[in-house]
Motif scaffolding. Structure first.
Motif, PDB file in Angstrom:
ATOM      1  N   THR A 133       0.890  -1.237  -0.135  1.00  0.00           N
ATOM      2  CA  THR A 133      -0.068   0.087  -0.075  1.00  0.00           C
ATOM      3  C   THR A 133       0.873   1.286  -0.033  1.00  0.00           C
ATOM      4  OG1 THR A 133      -0.120  -0.094   2.594  1.00  0.00           O
ATOM      5  CG2 THR A 133      -1.926  -1.274   1.233  1.00  0.00           C
ATOM      6  N   ALA A 134       2.123   1.233  -0.217  1.00  0.00           N
ATOM      7  CA  ALA A 134       3.017   2.447  -0.248  1.00  0.00           C
ATOM      8  C   ALA A 134       2.690   3.268  -1.248  1.00  0.00           C
ATOM      9  CB  ALA A 134       4.304   1.825  -0.487  1.00  0.00           C
ATOM     10  N   GLY A 135       1.848   3.196  -2.279  1.00  0.00           N
ATOM     11  CA  GLY A 135       1.862   4.097  -3.360  1.00  0.00           C
ATOM     12  C   GLY A 135       0.564   4.885  -3.110  1.00  0.00           C
ATOM     13  N   ILE A 136      -0.372   4.551  -2.201  1.00  0.00           N
ATOM     14  CA  ILE A 136      -1.448   5.220  -1.815  1.00  0.00           C
ATOM     15  C   ILE A 136      -1.046   6.648  -1.036  1.00  0.00           C
ATOM     16  CG2 ILE A 136      -3.527   5.121  -0.827  1.00  0.00           C
ATOM     17  CD1 ILE A 136      -3.806   1.960  -1.052  1.00  0.00           C
ATOM     18  N   ASP A 137      -1.660   7.632  -1.619  1.00  0.00           N
ATOM     19  CA  ASP A 137      -1.206   8.977  -0.989  1.00  0.00           C
ATOM     20  C   ASP A 137      -2.076   9.438   0.312  1.00  0.00           C
ATOM     21  OD1 ASP A 137       0.435   9.531  -2.981  1.00  0.00           O
ATOM     22  OD2 ASP A 137      -1.373  10.561  -4.446  1.00  0.00           O
ATOM     23  N   ASP A 138      -3.229   9.002   0.461  1.00  0.00           N
ATOM     24  CA  ASP A 138      -4.101   9.239   1.710  1.00  0.00           C
ATOM     25  C   ASP A 138      -3.635   8.578   2.641  1.00  0.00           C
ATOM     26  OD1 ASP A 138      -5.697  10.168   3.625  1.00  0.00           O
ATOM     27  OD2 ASP A 138      -7.528   9.684   2.443  1.00  0.00           O
ATOM     28  N   PRO A 139      -3.038   8.908   3.856  1.00  0.00           N
ATOM     29  CA  PRO A 139      -2.634   8.298   5.161  1.00  0.00           C
ATOM     30  C   PRO A 139      -3.517   7.316   5.610  1.00  0.00           C
ATOM     31  CG  PRO A 139      -2.312  10.517   5.480  1.00  0.00           C
ATOM     32  CD  PRO A 139      -2.734  10.408   4.117  1.00  0.00           C
ATOM     33  N   GLU A 140      -4.872   7.993   5.996  1.00  0.00           N
ATOM     34  CA  GLU A 140      -6.019   7.207   6.525  1.00  0.00           C
ATOM     35  C   GLU A 140      -6.364   5.943   5.648  1.00  0.00           C
ATOM     36  OE1 GLU A 140      -9.167   9.567   7.870  1.00  0.00           O
ATOM     37  OE2 GLU A 140      -7.729  11.201   8.829  1.00  0.00           O
ATOM     38  N   LEU A 141      -6.494   6.414   4.308  1.00  0.00           N
ATOM     39  CA  LEU A 141      -6.808   5.255   3.297  1.00  0.00           C
ATOM     40  C   LEU A 141      -5.901   4.164   3.285  1.00  0.00           C
ATOM     41  CD1 LEU A 141      -8.997   4.074   1.277  1.00  0.00           C
ATOM     42  CD2 LEU A 141      -7.811   5.419  -0.271  1.00  0.00           C
ATOM     43  N   ARG A 142      -4.631   4.541   3.323  1.00  0.00           N
ATOM     44  CA  ARG A 142      -3.465   3.519   3.426  1.00  0.00           C
ATOM     45  C   ARG A 142      -3.365   2.699   4.256  1.00  0.00           C
ATOM     46  NH1 ARG A 142       0.451   7.010   2.254  1.00  0.00           N
ATOM     47  NH2 ARG A 142       0.905   7.472   4.587  1.00  0.00           N
ATOM     48  N   ASP A 143      -3.563   3.158   5.503  1.00  0.00           N
ATOM     49  CA  ASP A 143      -3.566   2.531   7.029  1.00  0.00           C
ATOM     50  C   ASP A 143      -4.528   1.524   6.822  1.00  0.00           C
ATOM     51  OD1 ASP A 143      -1.258   3.749   7.729  1.00  0.00           O
ATOM     52  OD2 ASP A 143      -2.388   5.216   9.238  1.00  0.00           O
ATOM     53  N   ALA A 144      -5.749   1.978   6.624  1.00  0.00           N
ATOM     54  CA  ALA A 144      -7.292   1.125   6.594  1.00  0.00           C
ATOM     55  C   ALA A 144      -7.033  -0.277   5.782  1.00  0.00           C
ATOM     56  CB  ALA A 144      -8.410   1.976   6.205  1.00  0.00           C
ATOM     57  N   ILE A 145      -6.301   0.107   4.504  1.00  0.00           N
ATOM     58  CA  ILE A 145      -6.266  -0.937   3.316  1.00  0.00           C
ATOM     59  C   ILE A 145      -5.099  -2.009   4.081  1.00  0.00           C
ATOM     60  CG2 ILE A 145      -5.448  -1.509   1.160  1.00  0.00           C
ATOM     61  CD1 ILE A 145      -7.018   1.184   0.359  1.00  0.00           C
ATOM     62  N   ALA A 146      -4.041  -1.161   4.430  1.00  0.00           N
ATOM     63  CA  ALA A 146      -2.793  -2.282   5.003  1.00  0.00           C
ATOM     64  C   ALA A 146      -3.222  -3.017   6.380  1.00  0.00           C
ATOM     65  CB  ALA A 146      -1.811  -1.255   5.619  1.00  0.00           C
ATOM     66  N   ARG A 147      -4.222  -2.486   7.126  1.00  0.00           N
ATOM     67  CA  ARG A 147      -4.838  -3.336   8.252  1.00  0.00           C
ATOM     68  C   ARG A 147      -5.794  -4.433   7.671  1.00  0.00           C
ATOM     69  NH1 ARG A 147      -5.739   1.560  10.629  1.00  0.00           N
ATOM     70  NH2 ARG A 147      -7.783   1.464  10.396  1.00  0.00           N
ATOM     71  N   ALA A 148      -6.569  -4.069   6.813  1.00  0.00           N
ATOM     72  CA  ALA A 148      -7.334  -5.023   6.292  1.00  0.00           C
ATOM     73  C   ALA A 148      -6.463  -6.243   5.378  1.00  0.00           C
ATOM     74  CB  ALA A 148      -8.383  -4.453   5.431  1.00  0.00           C
ATOM     75  N   ALA A 149      -5.640  -5.851   4.588  1.00  0.00           N
ATOM     76  CA  ALA A 149      -4.797  -6.842   3.889  1.00  0.00           C
ATOM     77  C   ALA A 149      -3.921  -7.569   5.001  1.00  0.00           C
ATOM     78  CB  ALA A 149      -3.916  -5.901   3.017  1.00  0.00           C
ATOM     79  N   ALA A 150      -3.380  -6.872   6.087  1.00  0.00           N
ATOM     80  CA  ALA A 150      -2.421  -7.718   6.823  1.00  0.00           C
ATOM     81  C   ALA A 150      -3.396  -8.783   7.668  1.00  0.00           C
ATOM     82  CB  ALA A 150      -1.985  -6.680   7.851  1.00  0.00           C
ATOM     83  N   GLY A 151      -4.768  -8.470   8.038  1.00  0.00           N
ATOM     84  CA  GLY A 151      -5.489  -9.544   8.587  1.00  0.00           C
ATOM     85  C   GLY A 151      -5.639 -10.686   7.736  1.00  0.00           C
ATOM     86  N   SER A 152      -6.190 -10.374   6.541  1.00  0.00           N
ATOM     87  CA  SER A 152      -6.292 -11.299   5.336  1.00  0.00           C
ATOM     88  C   SER A 152      -5.101 -12.260   5.224  1.00  0.00           C
ATOM     89  CB  SER A 152      -6.858 -10.744   4.188  1.00  0.00           C
ATOM     90  OG  SER A 152      -7.168 -11.846   3.236  1.00  0.00           O
ATOM     91  N   ILE A 153      -3.859 -11.567   5.065  1.00  0.00           N
ATOM     92  CA  ILE A 153      -2.649 -12.227   4.711  1.00  0.00           C
ATOM     93  C   ILE A 153      -2.251 -13.304   5.895  1.00  0.00           C
ATOM     94  CG2 ILE A 153      -0.310 -12.070   4.387  1.00  0.00           C
ATOM     95  CD1 ILE A 153      -0.932  -9.417   2.818  1.00  0.00           C
TER      96      ILE A 153
END
Length: 163
Positions: A133-153
């Motif tokens: 998710t490093a390429g996502i500019d919005d920090p809140e969106l980036r963190d939310a997507i990273a948390r969701a992806a991390a849980g799934s992974i």
């Protein structure tokens, strides 16, 4: 001069099973019957739902874990009603399914809770997700997507390791 405005008090979501004892006496003869236990006797047909209220005219309100389960209960309402009447010995008018996914905890009625994820898998998955998710500019969106992806992974890694 006008009257002061009345304010409404909001209640937080709570497990429906907490309210079952207060409604048990509403229907004639229902005070002697444990409707939740009768529902459990239905077996898999009752999974993913729990009765939370019986009205005086015999309407059973059934809290469902999701909309799909509510539709299934509605489709099988006639059969379930007859079975509940047989088990409890009280006359029921109908079943009224409601969706209560945020307020009803159904571990013993539905599918088992997801397995715990190990701390090592969580840490590694979070690092991998942050890289994705490093390429996502919005920090809140980036963190939310990273948390969701991390849980799934992490869940997938633990599941693969267990198999």
């Amino acid at each position: 001069m006008s009257a002061p405005r009345r304010t409404r008090r909001r209640r937080d979501a709570a497990p429906a099973a907490r309210f079952l004892p207060s409604y048990r006496g509403a229907a004639p003869g229902a005070g002697k019957v444990d409707l939740a236990a009768a529902w459990r006797e239905l077996g898999p047909r009752g999974a993913g739902a729990i009765p939370i209220r019986v009205s005086r005219n015999g309407v059973v309100t059934v809290a469902c874990a999701d909309a799909t389960r509510a539709q299934q209960i509605l489709g099988d309402a006639d059969v379930l009603q007859v079975e509940l009447e047989r088990i409890t010995g009280i006359s029921l008018t109908r079943l009224d399914p409601v969706i209560a996914d945020h307020a009803v905890q159904l571990p013993e009625f539905g599918s088992p809770p997801p397995p715990e994820v190990s701390a090592a898998a969580q840490k590694a998955a979070m690092e991998a997700a942050q890289g994705m998710t490093a390429g996502i500019d919005d920090p809140e969106l980036r963190d939310a997507i990273a948390r969701a992806a991390a849980g799934s992974i992490a869940r997938r890694w633990d599941q693969q390791r267990a198999d």
